[in-house]
Design a protein around this motif. Structure first.
Motif, mmCIF file in Angstrom:
data_model
loop_
_atom_site.group_PDB
_atom_site.id
_atom_site.type_symbol
_atom_site.label_atom_id
_atom_site.label_comp_id
_atom_site.label_asym_id
_atom_site.label_seq_id
_atom_site.Cartn_x
_atom_site.Cartn_y
_atom_site.Cartn_z
ATOM 1 N N LYS A 351 0.806 -1.217 0.000
ATOM 2 C CA LYS A 351 0.000 0.000 0.000
ATOM 3 C C LYS A 351 0.844 1.275 0.000
ATOM 4 O O LYS A 351 0.311 2.381 -0.100
ATOM 5 N N ARG A 352 2.140 1.107 0.100
ATOM 6 C CA ARG A 352 3.040 2.264 0.144
ATOM 7 C C ARG A 352 3.792 2.489 -1.162
ATOM 8 O O ARG A 352 4.571 3.429 -1.286
ATOM 9 N N VAL A 353 3.577 1.601 -2.145
ATOM 10 C CA VAL A 353 4.325 1.656 -3.400
ATOM 11 C C VAL A 353 3.676 2.626 -4.377
ATOM 12 O O VAL A 353 2.454 2.668 -4.517
ATOM 13 N N LEU A 354 4.511 3.394 -5.064
ATOM 14 C CA LEU A 354 4.036 4.243 -6.152
ATOM 15 C C LEU A 354 5.002 4.094 -7.322
ATOM 16 O O LEU A 354 6.201 4.346 -7.198
ATOM 17 N N ARG A 355 4.462 3.653 -8.473
ATOM 18 C CA ARG A 355 5.253 3.541 -9.688
ATOM 19 C C ARG A 355 5.076 4.813 -10.506
ATOM 20 O O ARG A 355 3.962 5.245 -10.771
ATOM 21 N N LEU A 356 6.201 5.392 -10.895
ATOM 22 C CA LEU A 356 6.204 6.659 -11.617
ATOM 23 C C LEU A 356 6.265 6.425 -13.122
ATOM 24 O O LEU A 356 6.717 5.369 -13.569
ATOM 25 N N PRO A 357 5.810 7.381 -13.919
ATOM 26 C CA PRO A 357 5.880 7.212 -15.372
ATOM 27 C C PRO A 357 7.310 6.919 -15.820
ATOM 28 O O PRO A 357 8.257 7.570 -15.362
ATOM 29 N N LEU A 358 7.457 5.939 -16.706
ATOM 30 C CA LEU A 358 8.770 5.653 -17.281
ATOM 31 C C LEU A 358 8.561 5.017 -18.650
ATOM 32 O O LEU A 358 8.108 3.883 -18.749
ATOM 33 N N HIS A 359 8.872 5.777 -19.672
ATOM 34 C CA HIS A 359 8.790 5.280 -21.049
ATOM 35 C C HIS A 359 9.714 6.119 -21.916
ATOM 36 O O HIS A 359 10.209 7.185 -21.496
ATOM 37 N N ASN A 360 9.983 5.647 -23.115
ATOM 38 C CA ASN A 360 11.007 6.256 -23.955
ATOM 39 C C ASN A 360 10.631 7.620 -24.514
ATOM 40 O O ASN A 360 11.493 8.342 -25.028
ATOM 41 N N LYS A 361 9.369 7.994 -24.439
ATOM 42 C CA LYS A 361 8.943 9.305 -24.926
ATOM 43 C C LYS A 361 8.991 10.372 -23.832
ATOM 44 O O LYS A 361 8.730 11.543 -24.079
ATOM 45 N N LEU A 362 9.344 9.955 -22.620
ATOM 46 C CA LEU A 362 9.423 10.880 -21.498
ATOM 47 C C LEU A 362 10.695 11.720 -21.625
ATOM 48 O O LEU A 362 11.773 11.197 -21.906
ATOM 49 N N THR A 363 10.575 13.038 -21.412
ATOM 50 C CA THR A 363 11.746 13.915 -21.475
ATOM 51 C C THR A 363 12.319 14.133 -20.078
ATOM 52 O O THR A 363 11.621 13.979 -19.063
ATOM 53 N N LEU A 364 13.582 14.540 -20.025
ATOM 54 C CA LEU A 364 14.207 14.825 -18.734
ATOM 55 C C LEU A 364 13.559 16.023 -18.060
ATOM 56 O O LEU A 364 13.491 16.087 -16.824
ATOM 57 N N THR A 365 13.078 16.950 -18.858
ATOM 58 C CA THR A 365 12.355 18.101 -18.288
ATOM 59 C C THR A 365 11.082 17.630 -17.591
ATOM 60 O O THR A 365 10.743 18.110 -16.502
ATOM 61 N N GLN A 366 10.380 16.683 -18.197
ATOM 62 C CA GLN A 366 9.175 16.141 -17.573
ATOM 63 C C GLN A 366 9.507 15.383 -16.291
ATOM 64 O O GLN A 366 8.797 15.495 -15.290
ATOM 65 N N VAL A 367 10.584 14.615 -16.329
ATOM 66 C CA VAL A 367 10.994 13.883 -15.120
ATOM 67 C C VAL A 367 11.322 14.860 -14.000
ATOM 68 O O VAL A 367 10.894 14.677 -12.845
ATOM 69 N N ALA A 368 12.061 15.894 -14.314
ATOM 70 C CA ALA A 368 12.401 16.907 -13.307
ATOM 71 C C ALA A 368 11.141 17.556 -12.752
ATOM 72 O O ALA A 368 11.044 17.838 -11.547
ATOM 73 N N GLY A 369 10.151 17.762 -13.631
ATOM 74 C CA GLY A 369 8.886 18.333 -13.172
ATOM 75 C C GLY A 369 8.138 17.410 -12.233
ATOM 76 O O GLY A 369 7.557 17.856 -11.235
ATOM 77 N N ILE A 370 8.171 16.111 -12.524
ATOM 78 C CA ILE A 370 7.516 15.128 -11.646
ATOM 79 C C ILE A 370 8.203 15.101 -10.288
ATOM 80 O O ILE A 370 7.554 15.083 -9.232
ATOM 81 N N VAL A 371 9.523 15.111 -10.301
ATOM 82 C CA VAL A 371 10.286 15.110 -9.040
ATOM 83 C C VAL A 371 9.950 16.358 -8.224
ATOM 84 O O VAL A 371 9.732 16.283 -7.004
ATOM 85 N N ASP A 372 9.872 17.497 -8.873
ATOM 86 C CA ASP A 372 9.548 18.742 -8.164
ATOM 87 C C ASP A 372 8.135 18.690 -7.567
ATOM 88 O O ASP A 372 7.919 19.180 -6.454
ATOM 89 N N LEU A 373 7.206 18.091 -8.304
ATOM 90 C CA LEU A 373 5.852 17.946 -7.783
ATOM 91 C C LEU A 373 5.824 17.085 -6.514
ATOM 92 O O LEU A 373 5.143 17.401 -5.542
ATOM 93 N N ILE A 374 6.560 15.974 -6.569
ATOM 94 C CA ILE A 374 6.607 15.087 -5.390
ATOM 95 C C ILE A 374 7.191 15.822 -4.197
ATOM 96 O O ILE A 374 6.676 15.753 -3.079
ATOM 97 N N LYS A 375 8.295 16.532 -4.419
ATOM 98 C CA LYS A 375 8.923 17.290 -3.325
ATOM 99 C C LYS A 375 7.982 18.364 -2.814
ATOM 100 O O LYS A 375 7.896 18.599 -1.596
ATOM 101 N N GLY A 376 7.277 19.018 -3.722
ATOM 102 C CA GLY A 376 6.354 20.077 -3.302
ATOM 103 C C GLY A 376 5.169 19.542 -2.528
ATOM 104 O O GLY A 376 4.662 20.218 -1.612
ATOM 105 N N CYS A 377 4.725 18.346 -2.863
ATOM 106 C CA CYS A 377 3.595 17.735 -2.163
ATOM 107 C C CYS A 377 3.996 17.325 -0.754
ATOM 108 O O CYS A 377 3.218 17.481 0.198
ATOM 109 N N ILE A 378 5.210 16.824 -0.616
ATOM 110 C CA ILE A 378 5.659 16.340 0.698
ATOM 111 C C ILE A 378 6.099 17.503 1.583
ATOM 112 O O ILE A 378 5.839 17.535 2.773
#
Length: 378
Positions: A351-378
């Motif tokens: 119940k504590r697991v979260l799988r994040l988007p990961l596919h070849n069309k994902l950009t590093l800018t998008q990944v950085a944005g996801i990381v920032d969202l997680i940090k901002g939420c916590i």
């Protein structure tokens, strides 16, 4: 608002249409033709194995393995994780095995060899180990345990194609290895799979089962002059349209992994401060291990925090998902006599697991944005 980031987008290598057009020129569509053979040969060489059957799914690969191991009239048990996809269990339940679910190790989210050892009985026929998310289960320990008890080891390597431990491919350490080429996997055919068979003595039977229970291949090779029903089998192989698509993907295998590694590493570096602070956890790869970087998942320090982040991301059009709902506490598992608290560790950490988007069309800018969202939420 952020542009929608999908959890998965299917990989395209570039030659899929070229090979599909070739299938039309070949005028052979139903399966077990040119591209089925090419895919099998590619996998043989890539994984350094002898016996490969291309299947229409990983589920079918598991079902063939189950039928090969089943001894009619005998009480047989398999030990498997509850934290896995339903196919892992269904393939063996359908064949008549009793399912014995084992706990996970929360450090890996994969089956705990210590708990498995405690669950062996005189009826144990096999252990089914699942490699999760591009990581490696304690497969060598399971191999030793199975050898000591003279039982089969099956690797559900649905998420682990082209992963290597000490230069040995996952899926080739057990007696049977089962791979998925579903659209959600690194390389795919829309839907397809493969079965690796270690023991040569199983190959003929496996081929009969694969060919709907018939000896068709023997007839085609001139080894038999009558077409007959010789095994309980099924329609387990894909069409040539699927394998033509898959062959194009297999040719791009290393490029696929290189692209995914860049994305994985961006998540790992970006979320490292949260791991250091004890808010999230994610496993590390062993130095002697080569991953296919199938997934990036984090385990939060509480269920509520995992739910909070998942809902926060979803509200911002980022599709992140839980892992598996444990099979022991599913409706089918409860009918089998299990209870929710039968596997407390699995129930707690799943119940504590979260799988994040990961596919070849994902950009590093998008990944950085996801990381920032997680940090901002916590």
């Amino acid at each position: 608002m952020m542009k929608t980031i999908k959890f998965n987008e299917p990989f395209l290598a570039g030659n899929e249409l070229k090979y599909l057009k070739d299938v039309f020129r070949q005028d052979h569509f139903y399966g077990n033709g040119k591209y089925t053979r090419l895919c099998a040969e590619f996998i043989r060489k890539k994984l350094s194995v002898e016996n490969v059957l291309i299947t229409d799914s990983c589920t079918s690969a598991l079902e063939i393995a189950a039928l090969l191991m089943r001894e009619t009239g005998q009480e047989q048990e398999i030990i498997l994780p509850s934290y896995t996809f339903s196919s892992t269990a269904s393939a063996f339940a359908r064949a008549g095995f009793k399912l014995v679910f084992a706990e996970i190790d929360p450090k890996t989210m994969m089956m705990d060899v210590r708990d498995v050892r405690e669950k062996f009985t005189q009826n144990t026929a096999a252990v089914v180990v699942v490699h999760y998310g591009g990581y490696c289960a304690e497969v060598n320990e399971f191999r030793a345990l199975c050898d000591a008890n003279e039982v089969y080891l099956v690797e559900d390597a649905a998420q682990a194609f082209n992963c290597f431990l000490n230069n040995k491919a996952l899926g080739t350490i057990g007696d049977f290895g089962c791979f998925s080429f579903h659209e959600t996997k690194n390389v795919h055919a829309g839907l397809s799979g493969a079965l690796i068979i270690k023991d040569n003595s199983f190959v003929n039977r496996a081929t009969y089962i694969w060919e709907r229970g018939t000896n068709r291949q023997d007839v085609l090779k001139g080894l038999a002059n009558k077409y007959s029903w010789v095994e309980i089998g099924g329609s387990f192989y894909p069409t040539e349209l699927q394998t033509a698509f898959l062959y194009a993907q297999l040719e791009a295998l290393e490029r696929n992994i290189e692209e995914r590694k860049v994305i994985y590493d961006e998540y790992k570096i970006g979320l490292a401060p949260l791991k250091l602070a004890g808010v999230v956890y994610y496993p590390e790869f062993h130095v002697d291990y080569k991953s296919n970087y199938h997934a990036f998942f984090v385990v939060f320090n509480s269920e509520s925090k995992a739910d909070q982040v998942r809902e926060f991301l979803r509200a911002r059009n980022v599709h992140a998902y839980i892992g598996y709902i444990p099979l022991h506490s599913s409706p089918v598992g409860l009918k089998m006599g299990y209870e929710i608290n039968s596997l407390p560790i699995t129930e707690k950490y799943s119940k504590r697991v979260l799988r994040l988007p990961l596919h070849n069309k994902l950009t590093l800018t998008q990944v950085a944005g996801i990381v920032d969202l997680i940090k901002g939420c916590i």
